[in-house]
Design a protein around this motif. Structure first.
Motif, PDB file in Angstrom:
ATOM      1  N   PRO A 270       0.919  -1.268  -0.068  1.00  0.00           N
ATOM      2  CA  PRO A 270      -0.141   0.015   0.103  1.00  0.00           C
ATOM      3  C   PRO A 270       0.921   1.305  -0.255  1.00  0.00           C
ATOM      4  O   PRO A 270       1.953   1.251   0.605  1.00  0.00           O
ATOM      5  CB  PRO A 270      -0.866  -0.148   1.385  1.00  0.00           C
ATOM      6  N   ALA A 272       1.052   5.950  -0.474  1.00  0.00           N
ATOM      7  CA  ALA A 272       0.570   7.262  -1.058  1.00  0.00           C
ATOM      8  C   ALA A 272       1.867   7.921  -0.811  1.00  0.00           C
ATOM      9  O   ALA A 272       2.416   8.277   0.197  1.00  0.00           O
ATOM     10  CB  ALA A 272      -0.643   7.613   0.277  1.00  0.00           C
ATOM     11  N   VAL A 301      -0.995  -0.659  -4.230  1.00  0.00           N
ATOM     12  CA  VAL A 301      -2.254  -0.198  -4.071  1.00  0.00           C
ATOM     13  C   VAL A 301      -1.964   1.391  -3.713  1.00  0.00           C
ATOM     14  O   VAL A 301      -1.299   1.565  -2.611  1.00  0.00           O
ATOM     15  CB  VAL A 301      -3.175  -0.838  -3.086  1.00  0.00           C
ATOM     16  N   TYR A 302      -2.287   2.342  -4.854  1.00  0.00           N
ATOM     17  CA  TYR A 302      -2.100   3.679  -4.488  1.00  0.00           C
ATOM     18  C   TYR A 302      -3.089   4.518  -4.365  1.00  0.00           C
ATOM     19  O   TYR A 302      -4.007   4.444  -4.961  1.00  0.00           O
ATOM     20  CB  TYR A 302      -1.077   4.168  -5.696  1.00  0.00           C
ATOM     21  N   PHE A 303      -2.773   5.381  -3.213  1.00  0.00           N
ATOM     22  CA  PHE A 303      -4.022   6.211  -2.602  1.00  0.00           C
ATOM     23  C   PHE A 303      -3.585   7.485  -3.203  1.00  0.00           C
ATOM     24  O   PHE A 303      -2.679   8.195  -3.105  1.00  0.00           O
ATOM     25  CB  PHE A 303      -4.023   6.154  -1.003  1.00  0.00           C
ATOM     26  N   VAL A 332      -6.528   4.139  -6.041  1.00  0.00           N
ATOM     27  CA  VAL A 332      -7.644   4.315  -4.969  1.00  0.00           C
ATOM     28  C   VAL A 332      -7.732   5.806  -4.855  1.00  0.00           C
ATOM     29  O   VAL A 332      -6.675   6.408  -4.223  1.00  0.00           O
ATOM     30  CB  VAL A 332      -7.579   3.411  -3.855  1.00  0.00           C
ATOM     31  N   PHE A 336      -5.317   7.669   2.896  1.00  0.00           N
ATOM     32  CA  PHE A 336      -4.672   6.347   2.871  1.00  0.00           C
ATOM     33  C   PHE A 336      -5.126   5.752   4.165  1.00  0.00           C
ATOM     34  O   PHE A 336      -5.299   6.434   5.310  1.00  0.00           O
ATOM     35  CB  PHE A 336      -3.056   6.858   3.067  1.00  0.00           C
ATOM     36  N   ARG A 338      -3.739   1.965   5.593  1.00  0.00           N
ATOM     37  CA  ARG A 338      -2.985   0.652   5.313  1.00  0.00           C
ATOM     38  C   ARG A 338      -3.670  -0.631   5.282  1.00  0.00           C
ATOM     39  O   ARG A 338      -3.636  -1.500   4.366  1.00  0.00           O
ATOM     40  CB  ARG A 338      -1.798   0.454   6.375  1.00  0.00           C
ATOM     41  N   ARG A 340      -6.829  -1.021   4.578  1.00  0.00           N
ATOM     42  CA  ARG A 340      -7.585  -0.852   3.402  1.00  0.00           C
ATOM     43  C   ARG A 340      -7.094  -1.099   2.202  1.00  0.00           C
ATOM     44  O   ARG A 340      -7.550  -2.087   1.372  1.00  0.00           O
ATOM     45  CB  ARG A 340      -8.260   0.550   3.341  1.00  0.00           C
ATOM     46  N   GLY A 341      -5.739  -0.733   2.106  1.00  0.00           N
ATOM     47  CA  GLY A 341      -5.131  -1.108   0.848  1.00  0.00           C
ATOM     48  C   GLY A 341      -4.607  -2.460   0.675  1.00  0.00           C
ATOM     49  O   GLY A 341      -4.407  -3.024  -0.337  1.00  0.00           O
ATOM     50  N   GLY A 345      -5.776  -4.919  -2.136  1.00  0.00           N
ATOM     51  CA  GLY A 345      -4.595  -5.935  -2.881  1.00  0.00           C
ATOM     52  C   GLY A 345      -5.085  -7.313  -2.800  1.00  0.00           C
ATOM     53  O   GLY A 345      -4.592  -8.090  -3.935  1.00  0.00           O
TER      54      GLY A 345
END
Length: 537
Positions: A270, A272, A301-303, A332, A336, A338, A340-341, A345
């Motif tokens: 994850p 950001a 997974v980029y916020f 996403v 941010f 973590r 959730r990311g 993923g």
């Protein structure tokens, strides 16, 4: 009448004597010709066709002799321990039966299986085959990890060294005995193991050089558990042996073959912002995962939108230069989180079950760690929570140098270089089905820290085994940590604690705290030296 046979007999004796002398002379000449000169070392064919002297073979023979002596000493120790434990247990059982006999008005002969039943009951009570339900992370008994020459330990004792090398003699003898016992299990399988295993593999003979790594831990009321991994060059799989010492002789628990080298590993990161850290992460990923391991999928997974273009360029550049396509970028547009990311993923994988490694952008890992991850996680059986070695601030550690050494030289397990991050549970290897079945992260948690502990506790409350141990090939690189005002008091306290521990060792921090006193002392010493050096008037 003259006896004509006497001269013939005399001639015969002289002839036999001459032949004997001639044979002795020939034998003596042969021995003198075959023996090397006293000060010479005749060249003989050695490894890879090289010519080596007799010293090489003498050293080889000495090495083999020492190995067999160590093996014999190990077997003698095991026999002695077995005899002593059998005697002690027999006396205890006899005393117990005598008490029962007095209480019941009769006696019962001791059954020969009583001792084995007791020892196996100790194994059944221990967390070997099934995970024990624990109230919290504080109840977990962590493992220590070791190789043939090092032990990576959380309990550092007086030395405060996170890595024990050389290993002290009593522990070295214990682990050598365990490694030898594991070899006995592999090389002398039981009948049911021979039927289950492959015939060709069972014919292979493993030696101590095939030992890769191991784990061990002691539960105070049960005994010591050992997990040993062996790998023979040219063989695809690893051999795992589980041993248990129930405060007595070592007992075989199981032996199995693990096809770890063919397991795909999905690394989920994850992210950001922090594009510079991501560029450094990808350099390590390319070297280890693409060029060496080659069985890794990367999920980023980029916020947010800021920095997303730079991340895409970095991924596409590495993919183009290394002909790599096993990656997924999931944008996403959220704040941010973590947990959730990692949850996004994990669910982004659509090809069935897969082994996942939850990773951060400031983590540096080796190819050996990837195999350690595969060996210690099992679907519906066990999850792996390695303890990361966290590096201190290089500006403090290497403050006396003009330039800090290269990153590869900073990756050392020394007490002034870093510490075992035993309060962190963010890096973990587990299968996707186990993660989904346990309920994943608590997505109500925002920001830093607590979601990892909540997931860990879920596994502790389940029937899965949570393996917790320090590992050699996993490093947390130092970076400046910011604790946001939006965090809850518990999260903020944990963040500040982590920030303080990240900076430097106690000795280095002490030097900073008492810098003025140290400088004052140096000035006084310099003044006193200058005064004493003046000539008397």
């Amino acid at each position: 009448m003259p006896r004509r046979g006497l001269p013939l007999q005399a001639r015969t004796r002289w002839l036999l004597l001459g032949v004997s002398l001639l044979l002795s002379l020939v034998l003596l000449t042969y021995l003198l010709e075959c023996a090397p000169p006293p000060d010479s070392s005749p060249a003989l064919p050695g490894p890879a066709g090289e010519l080596v002297g007799k010293e090489y073979y003498q050293a080889l023979l000495q090495e083999q002799e020492e190995r067999y002596q160590n093996r014999a000493a190990s077997l003698k120790r095991q026999i002695g321990q077995l005899k002593q434990e059998l005697q002690d247990m027999s006396e205890k059982l006899k005393a117990l039966q005598d008490k029962k006999g007095l209480a019941g008005g009769g006696t019962r002969e001791q059954e020969p299986n009583d001792l084995l039943e007791y020892l196996h009951s100790q194994i059944d009570k221990a967390e070997v085959g099934t995970g024990a339900r624990l109230p919290s992370e504080y109840a977990v008994v962590p493992f220590e990890s070791f190789t043939a020459t090092k032990v990576y330990q959380l309990e550092t004792g007086l030395t405060r060294h996170p890595e024990e090398k050389p290993v002290r003699k009593d522990r070295r003898d214990e682990l050598s005995e365990v490694i030898e016992a594991g070899l006995e299990v592999i090389n002398n399988p039981e009948e049911e193991e021979e039927e289950e295993g492959q015939d060709e593999e069972q014919r292979l003979t493993y030696t101590d050089v095939d030992f890769v790594e191991g784990l061990y831990r002691t539960e105070r009321d049960k005994g010591t558990q050992y997990e040993l991994f062996y790998h023979k060059e040219g063989v695809a799989g690893f051999r795992q042996v589980t041993l248990f010492r129930p405060f007595g002789p070592l007992m075989r628990v199981r032996s199995s073959t693990l096809e770890a080298t063919g397991t795909i590993l999905n690394i989920i990161v994850p992210l950001a912002g922090r594009t510079e850290a991501f560029a450094q992460f990808m350099r390590n990923f390319r070297e280890v995962c693409i060029l060496q391991d080659k069985l890794v999928h990367l999920t980023v997974v980029y916020f947010g939108q800021e920095g997303l273009t730079e991340v895409k360029i970095i991924l596409e550049t590495v993919a183009s230069e290394a002909s790599f396509s096993n990656y997924t970028l999931v944008p996403v547009d959220e704040e941010f989180s973590r947990g959730r990311g990692l949850d996004i993923g994990a669910r982004a994988w659509k090809k069935g079950d897969v082994l996942m490694f939850f990773c951060d952008v400031d983590i540096y890992f080796t190819a050996e760690f990837l195999n350690t991850c595969r060996l210690n996680a099992r679907p519906n059986k066990r999850v792996f929570y390695p303890v990361v070695f966290s590096l201190y601030n290089p500006a403090i550690v290497y403050g006396n140098l003009e330039i800090a050494p290269p990153m590869e030289q900073q990756l050392a397990h020394k007490k002034d270089a870093g510490f075992w991050r035993d309060f962190g549970f963010g890096m973990t290897c587990q299968y996707r089905t186990d993660f989904l079945n346990i309920g994943g992260f608590d997505l109500e948690v925002k920001g830093w820290g607590v979601e990892d502990v909540h997931l860990y506790r879920k596994y502790l409350h389940s029937d899965l085994i949570a393996v917790r141990t320090p590992v050699a090939g996993l490093f947390h690189l130092w970076h400046e940590k910011q604790c946001a005002d939006e965090l809850t008091p518990e999260q903020y306290r944990m963040c500040i604690q982590s920030k303080a521990m990240n900076e430097a060792s106690h000795s280095h921090l002490g030097m900073l705290v008492f810098r003025e006193e140290i400088e004052s002392h140096l000035r006084k010493q310099a003044f006193q030296t200058h005064s004493n050096s003046k000539p008397a008037e």
